[in-house]
Design a protein around this motif. Structure first.
Motif, PDB file in Angstrom:
ATOM      1  N   PRO A 175     -47.945  53.216  61.936  1.00  0.00           N
ATOM      2  CA  PRO A 175     -47.039  53.556  63.037  1.00  0.00           C
ATOM      3  C   PRO A 175     -47.021  55.033  63.411  1.00  0.00           C
ATOM      4  O   PRO A 175     -46.953  55.375  64.596  1.00  0.00           O
ATOM      5  N   VAL A 176     -47.087  55.909  62.415  1.00  0.00           N
ATOM      6  CA  VAL A 176     -47.007  57.340  62.718  1.00  0.00           C
ATOM      7  C   VAL A 176     -48.253  57.801  63.476  1.00  0.00           C
ATOM      8  O   VAL A 176     -48.182  58.681  64.334  1.00  0.00           O
ATOM      9  N   VAL A 177     -49.396  57.205  63.174  1.00  0.00           N
ATOM     10  CA  VAL A 177     -50.621  57.524  63.916  1.00  0.00           C
ATOM     11  C   VAL A 177     -50.489  57.029  65.354  1.00  0.00           C
ATOM     12  O   VAL A 177     -50.896  57.713  66.303  1.00  0.00           O
ATOM     13  N   LYS A 178     -49.917  55.850  65.543  1.00  0.00           N
ATOM     14  CA  LYS A 178     -49.669  55.332  66.898  1.00  0.00           C
ATOM     15  C   LYS A 178     -48.816  56.317  67.690  1.00  0.00           C
ATOM     16  O   LYS A 178     -49.126  56.649  68.842  1.00  0.00           O
ATOM     17  N   ARG A 179     -47.730  56.755  67.068  1.00  0.00           N
ATOM     18  CA  ARG A 179     -46.799  57.650  67.757  1.00  0.00           C
ATOM     19  C   ARG A 179     -47.469  58.991  68.104  1.00  0.00           C
ATOM     20  O   ARG A 179     -47.346  59.491  69.224  1.00  0.00           O
ATOM     21  N   GLU A 180     -48.174  59.549  67.127  1.00  0.00           N
ATOM     22  CA  GLU A 180     -48.866  60.823  67.355  1.00  0.00           C
ATOM     23  C   GLU A 180     -49.930  60.672  68.441  1.00  0.00           C
ATOM     24  O   GLU A 180     -50.145  61.578  69.255  1.00  0.00           O
TER      25      GLU A 180
END
Length: 417
Positions: free
Chosen positions: A157-162
């Motif tokens: 998820p954090v890669v998606k957001r970034e």
């Protein structure tokens, strides 16, 4: 900043040679030593010329650490590259060295980098590059889009957001060229709109806002439906982001006049949000859009303005929308109405309620102009008035009350079923 002496240079090159060692600990310590020699505690210890010479000498060896077998070595390698790019002067020659390695590592549909944390560091490095280099990245737009269309689908998820945030950076930094590749980012970014983490959904809405603003206008049709679904989002920040996107398009989207009828339902529905803060901020966007429309069409609206300053005597006890907002709705209502009538009979109560709320706002802005389409409006209202959901019936009653203010009784009574 001082310069490295001959001894320090020799030490760095010795550590660079150790990067090819078969022992992980030696490669790790070599990277740590290089970092300590050059950057110390968060600052660069050498001047730009010396740093440039060192990077040119060691860049190939350093960039190869991105594919090191040991995760810690890949992490340290990324950190070193990041520091180089932070302190080196902005120049295209550094991009030609770094971008191919980033594209190779995270630009393939098949995930090559196994570590979620390292993928995050790589996309953060890319964000830094976009932020620092801006238009110099124009020759690498294809690589940027290739990377981001993959990383926005990342399972982490954090890669998606970034990635969503990086898409916005690319759109803003390369605004003149972005439309050439923007369509490739639409589908994967829309995919992130339904993620279980609200921060991912929020970033995706913001990214779509920028993709449309700077991208190919044909993509509007691909995003309006998915964005409308976010009006039902359980998180108010996501709903507000939709209002912000709509407001941004109404103000800044170059082809906005062709798509007013698609954008208006988004922002008007947010004016009826259950959270006061969302309603208030949406109203700010809407007022700005109406004011700009008045300015852009000043000559056309000159006669109308002369007769529209005062509120009619027979007017409900609510704030009257400004002229530009009313004209926007008037000019686009006939294109909005058919879909609205259909959604008043949708099988989900949430859609029916949002549609009833939208109808109220449309009538409020139309005032007596609703008469032109009154028969169709009343047909939808009659149907919705029999809804099993009390909240929908109450909303229809509020719309009926508005019609009572704006339409003479002999007109609407003649159309009753």
């Amino acid at each position: 900043m001082g310069e490295l002496g001959k001894t320090e240079n020799i030490r760095i090159m010795r550590n660079v040679n150790l990067l090819t060692s078969s022992e992980k600990i030696k490669r790790k310590n070599a990277l740590l030593d290089i970092s300590k020699e050059l950057f110390g505690e968060g600052c660069c210890l050498v001047n730009e010329e010396e740093l440039n010479n060192i990077f040119c000498d060691i860049s190939i060896s350093l960039l190869k650490t991105l594919s090191d077998d040991a995760e810690i070595c890949r992490e340290l390698g990324i950190s070193l590259i990041r520091n180089f790019l932070l302190y080196l002067p902005v120049h295209e020659k550094y991009l030609s060295k770094v971008m191919p390695y980033l594209s190779q590592r995270i630009g393939d549909q098949k995930i090559i980098e196994p570590s979620e944390e390292i993928r995050l560091l790589l996309i953060q490095l890319l964000s830094l590059i976009v932020d620092r280099y801006g238009v110099l990245l124009s020759p690498y737009l294809n690589e940027l889009v290739k990377i981001l269309s993959n990383t926005v689908l990342d399972p982490y998820p954090v890669v998606k957001r970034e990635s969503c945030e990086c898409i916005s950076l690319v759109a803003n930094s390369l605004s003149k060229q972005f439309h050439l590749q923007s369509e490739s980012l639409v589908k994967p970014t829309v995919n992130a709109l339904t993620h279980q983490h609200y921060k991912v959904r929020l970033s995706a809405v913001n990214a779509i806002s920028d993709i449309i603003r700077y991208g190919n206008s044909k993509s509007v049709d691909d995003v309006i439906g998915p964005l409308a679904e976010r009006l039902f989002d359980s998180n108010s920040n996501v709903r507000l982001a939709v209002a912000r996107a709509a407001g941004n398009w109404l103000l800044n989207f170059s082809d906005r006049y062709s798509y007013f009828h698609k954008i208006l339902p988004l922002i008007l529905t947010c004016l009826m949000d259950e959270i006061p803060d969302v309603k208030d901020k949406t109203l700010e966007y809407w007022e700005s859009a109406g004011k700009q429309y008045e300015t852009e069409n000043d000559e056309e609206l000159k006669d109308v303005k002369n007769y529209s300053f005062s509120t009619p005597s027979h007017y409900p006890q609510i704030a009257r929308p400004r002229l530009g907002c009313r004209i926007l709705v008037k000019n686009n209502f006939s294109k909005i109405l058919p879909a609205l009538i259909k959604e008043l009979g949708d099988w989900t109560s949430e859609v029916r309620l949002k549609s009833a709320c939208l109808l109220y706002q449309l009538i409020l802005h139309l005032e007596n102009n609703v008469t032109l389409n009154l028969e169709k409006v009343l047909t939808g209202m009659y149907f919705a008035a029999g809804d099993e959901e009390e909240s929908i019936v109450k909303q229809v009653e509020k719309s009926a009350e508005l019609i009572g203010y704006f339409v003479p009784p002999d007109v609407y009574c003649g159309l009753r079923l």
